[in-house]
Design a protein around this motif. Structure first.
Motif, PDB file in Angstrom:
ATOM      1  N   LYS A 217       0.799  -1.226   0.055  1.00 29.23           N
ATOM      2  CA  LYS A 217      -0.038  -0.154  -0.085  1.00 29.23           C
ATOM      3  C   LYS A 217       0.838   1.420   0.004  1.00 29.23           C
ATOM      4  O   LYS A 217       0.670   2.257  -0.910  1.00 29.23           O
ATOM      5  CB  LYS A 217      -0.885  -0.238   1.025  1.00 29.23           C
ATOM      6  CG  LYS A 217      -2.087   1.234   1.173  1.00 29.23           C
ATOM      7  CD  LYS A 217      -2.989   1.199   2.414  1.00 29.23           C
ATOM      8  CE  LYS A 217      -3.821   2.187   2.497  1.00 29.23           C
ATOM      9  NZ  LYS A 217      -4.663   2.198   3.708  1.00 29.23           N
ATOM     10  N   TYR A 218       1.940   1.524   0.802  1.00 30.53           N
ATOM     11  CA  TYR A 218       2.678   2.477   1.040  1.00 30.53           C
ATOM     12  C   TYR A 218       3.875   2.248   0.521  1.00 30.53           C
ATOM     13  O   TYR A 218       4.726   1.275   0.551  1.00 30.53           O
ATOM     14  CB  TYR A 218       2.676   3.117   2.557  1.00 30.53           C
ATOM     15  CG  TYR A 218       1.417   3.238   3.031  1.00 30.53           C
ATOM     16  CD1 TYR A 218       0.823   4.368   2.708  1.00 30.53           C
ATOM     17  CD2 TYR A 218       0.911   2.446   4.056  1.00 30.53           C
ATOM     18  CE1 TYR A 218      -0.401   4.841   3.233  1.00 30.53           C
ATOM     19  CE2 TYR A 218      -0.119   2.738   4.677  1.00 30.53           C
ATOM     20  CZ  TYR A 218      -1.006   4.068   4.242  1.00 30.53           C
ATOM     21  OH  TYR A 218      -2.165   4.416   4.876  1.00 30.53           O
ATOM     22  N   ILE A 230       6.071  10.021   1.728  1.00 30.02           N
ATOM     23  CA  ILE A 230       5.353   8.808   1.683  1.00 30.02           C
ATOM     24  C   ILE A 230       4.299   8.786   0.587  1.00 30.02           C
ATOM     25  O   ILE A 230       3.684   9.808   0.376  1.00 30.02           O
ATOM     26  CB  ILE A 230       4.422   8.452   3.103  1.00 30.02           C
ATOM     27  CG1 ILE A 230       5.238   8.895   4.092  1.00 30.02           C
ATOM     28  CG2 ILE A 230       3.486   7.472   3.088  1.00 30.02           C
ATOM     29  CD1 ILE A 230       6.378   7.450   4.394  1.00 30.02           C
ATOM     30  N   ASP A 232       1.463   6.827  -2.550  1.00 27.88           N
ATOM     31  CA  ASP A 232       0.434   5.595  -2.544  1.00 27.88           C
ATOM     32  C   ASP A 232       1.209   4.544  -3.592  1.00 27.88           C
ATOM     33  O   ASP A 232       1.447   5.281  -4.636  1.00 27.88           O
ATOM     34  CB  ASP A 232      -0.812   6.246  -3.122  1.00 27.88           C
ATOM     35  CG  ASP A 232      -1.857   5.173  -3.365  1.00 27.88           C
ATOM     36  OD1 ASP A 232      -1.423   4.001  -3.918  1.00 27.88           O
ATOM     37  OD2 ASP A 232      -3.006   5.330  -2.967  1.00 27.88           O
ATOM     38  N   HIS A 259       2.232  -1.075   9.166  1.00 23.93           N
ATOM     39  CA  HIS A 259       2.523   0.187   8.539  1.00 23.93           C
ATOM     40  C   HIS A 259       3.560   0.928   9.384  1.00 23.93           C
ATOM     41  O   HIS A 259       3.613   2.105   9.451  1.00 23.93           O
ATOM     42  CB  HIS A 259       1.292   1.068   8.312  1.00 23.93           C
ATOM     43  CG  HIS A 259       0.505   0.198   7.295  1.00 23.93           C
ATOM     44  ND1 HIS A 259      -0.940   0.687   7.630  1.00 23.93           N
ATOM     45  CD2 HIS A 259       0.834  -0.509   6.180  1.00 23.93           C
ATOM     46  CE1 HIS A 259      -1.320  -0.299   6.146  1.00 23.93           C
ATOM     47  NE2 HIS A 259      -0.361  -0.804   5.557  1.00 23.93           N
ATOM     48  N   VAL A 275       2.998   5.222   9.958  1.00 25.17           N
ATOM     49  CA  VAL A 275       2.688   5.910   8.357  1.00 25.17           C
ATOM     50  C   VAL A 275       1.275   5.920   8.325  1.00 25.17           C
ATOM     51  O   VAL A 275       0.779   6.871   7.791  1.00 25.17           O
ATOM     52  CB  VAL A 275       3.378   4.908   7.237  1.00 25.17           C
ATOM     53  CG1 VAL A 275       2.673   5.373   5.871  1.00 25.17           C
ATOM     54  CG2 VAL A 275       4.976   5.157   7.315  1.00 25.17           C
TER      55      VAL A 275
END
Length: 482
Positions: A217-218, A230, A232, A259, A275
């Motif tokens: 995801k990150y 950070i 996407d 995360h 995050v």
């Protein structure tokens, strides 16, 4: 309690646990807690009880058939020995594994094996002995992806092995997303001038490190201008900027399954971030020189390479403590965990070290791992600029600027380091990553070292090399002669 997390806990027999005493089976007729409602119980040892906590006739006493079933159940429990109970629970656990395919520890496993991780991974054992089957890659099968104008400094592979994210010293094209199967460049994030980070999406200085979360995801990137960005990972859209380091950010790693992000810097400290909540958590100090690399797995800890302070450190986050390891003679420039109990590091003295987290000295130290070079009439070892490990296996890779990437096999018990193959790659190998499945290796290559400009390999191409790893079929056992 040493090693305990920050979550609350209670001593045996204390708050949060049932007090020791005879095991009782509650009547299913009416739920009961602390004496309210039906509290009649049948002790497993010492006979059959029939009274309720509040007095009066109990439902079990009014129903002969129910009382009979309860007595039979109690007798069955009396007849089960502790060994039989363990066997029954083990069979139940194996049946659950067959049905759901989950790798969970058996009931009653030690606390260190809980949390959904396979027991072998938690113990740090080799799970996949794959190195002996890896064949020498055909140089013609290596794919080269071009797009960066300056040396590639870092890269990561998405958890599903479909995409590669890379960054370079180039101020105009700072980060790229590539599709592994087609080799197409899907996304380019342009950079800018220093001080303009708020007006555009990209970094305004060299990106030195990056990390991707285990769910894909990150994506996190760190630069020489002390910033952590950070992103996407799916859309390449910037989500947040973390500030707080006082020098270049040189190492990033997400804790596996979370995360939680660890960052290391030339300011000699390690920071912890959340995050998902865009939050800073804490800072850890200890290194005496710039930190050049960082890695982590699923435990709440990380490992760092301390450059010229000559140490590798294991940081235990809950305890805010650290373990210090010594072994290299030069600047330790790269590090990666093999599993939860072992790691590999490389230094500019040309050595590659295998470490066990319970020993302060290397288990194995391979000197002059990439040979010697003639630097202005002086013989020096080739610097180790990148290391990689196929997680929970015995396969390693190292990179330098001697025109090759080396594959290594870890011997049994991590007591030996055996060279396997030399793969031709011209230039400084600044980053190495194995795919999760182990079917290819990715190298980030440049004309210069990622941290400086000590040498320049003019014939090298600033690029990304995808090296396929084929394995030979295991030799079938021969039939015994009659």
């Amino acid at each position: 309690r040493p090693g305990a997390s920050r979550r609350s806990w209670a001593p045996r027999g204390g708050r949060g646990r049932q007090p020791a005493g005879p095991l009782t089976r509650r009547c299913p007729a009416t739920p009961s807690r602390r004496g309210r409602g039906c509290a009649g119980g049948v002790p497993v040892r010492g006979g059959v009880g029939s009274g309720g906590a509040g007095g009066g006739a109990h439902a079990c006493a009014r129903s002969p058939s129910l009382g009979r079933r309860r007595r039979e159940a109690a007798e069955e429990e009396v007849e089960e020995t502790p060994q039989e109970k363990k066997l029954r629970l083990a069979k139940l656990y194996l049946e659950q594994l067959r049905q759901h395919g989950e790798s969970r520890p058996a009931p009653g496993a030690p606390a260190g094996q809980r949390g959904g991780q396979p027991p072998l991974e938690q113990k740090g054992r080799l799970q996949r002995p794959v190195a002996k089957d890896v064949q020498l890659p055909d140089p013609a099968s290596i794919r080269v992806l071009r797009g960066h104008q300056l040396p590639v400094t870092c890269l990561v592979i998405s958890p599903d092995d479909r995409f590669i994210f890379s960054a370079s010293k180039d101020g105009s094209v700072i980060k790229c997303k590539w599709e592994v199967e087609s080799g197409k460049r899907l996304c380019v994030v342009p950079g800018g001038k220093k001080g303009t980070e708020e007006r555009h999406m990209g970094h305004a200085s060299q990106v030195l490190c990056m990390a991707i979360s285990s769910d894909g995801k990150y994506l996190a990137t760190g630069d020489r201008n002390k910033l952590i960005m950070i992103w996407d990972a799916a859309t390449c859209k910037r989500l947040h900027i973390f500030t707080g380091h006082r020098d270049a950010v040189s190492g990033l790693s997400f804790r596996k399954g979370t995360h939680q992000l660890y960052s290391a810097s030339h300011d000699r400290c390690v920071k912890v971030w959340n995050v998902a909540e865009n939050a800073y958590m804490e800072t850890l100090y200890g290194h005496q020189d710039v930190i050049t690399g960082l890695d982590s797995l699923s435990r709440e800890c990380c490992v760092t390479a301390g450059g010229r302070d000559g140490t590798v450190r294991l940081w235990k986050i809950p305890e805010e403590s650290q373990l210090v390891f010594y072994g290299h003679q030069g600047s330790i420039d790269c590090i990666q965990l093999i599993n939860e109990e072992h790691m590999v590091s490389g230094a500019d003295d040309g050595s590659v070290a295998l470490w066990g987290l319970t020993k302060k000295k290397p288990l194995v130290l391979a000197r002059q791992a990439h040979g010697m070079q003639d630097a202005q009439g002086v013989q020096q070892p080739y610097w180790i600029s990148a290391v990689a490990a196929l997680r929970n296996s015995d396969l390693l890779a190292t990179g330098s600027h001697n025109a090759s990437v080396k594959l290594w096999k870890c011997g049994e018990g991590f007591r030996k380091l055996e060279p396997l193959w030399d793969i031709p790659v011209v230039g400084f190998v600044n980053s190495l990553r194995f795919s999760a499945a182990g079917d290819f290796l990715v190298a980030g290559v440049g004309q210069e070292h990622r941290l400086g400009r000590w040498w320049r390999v003019k014939e090298a191409k600033n690029s990304i090399c995808i090296i396929p790893l084929k394995r030979s079929a295991p030799t079938p056992p021969t039939a015994p002669s009659p």
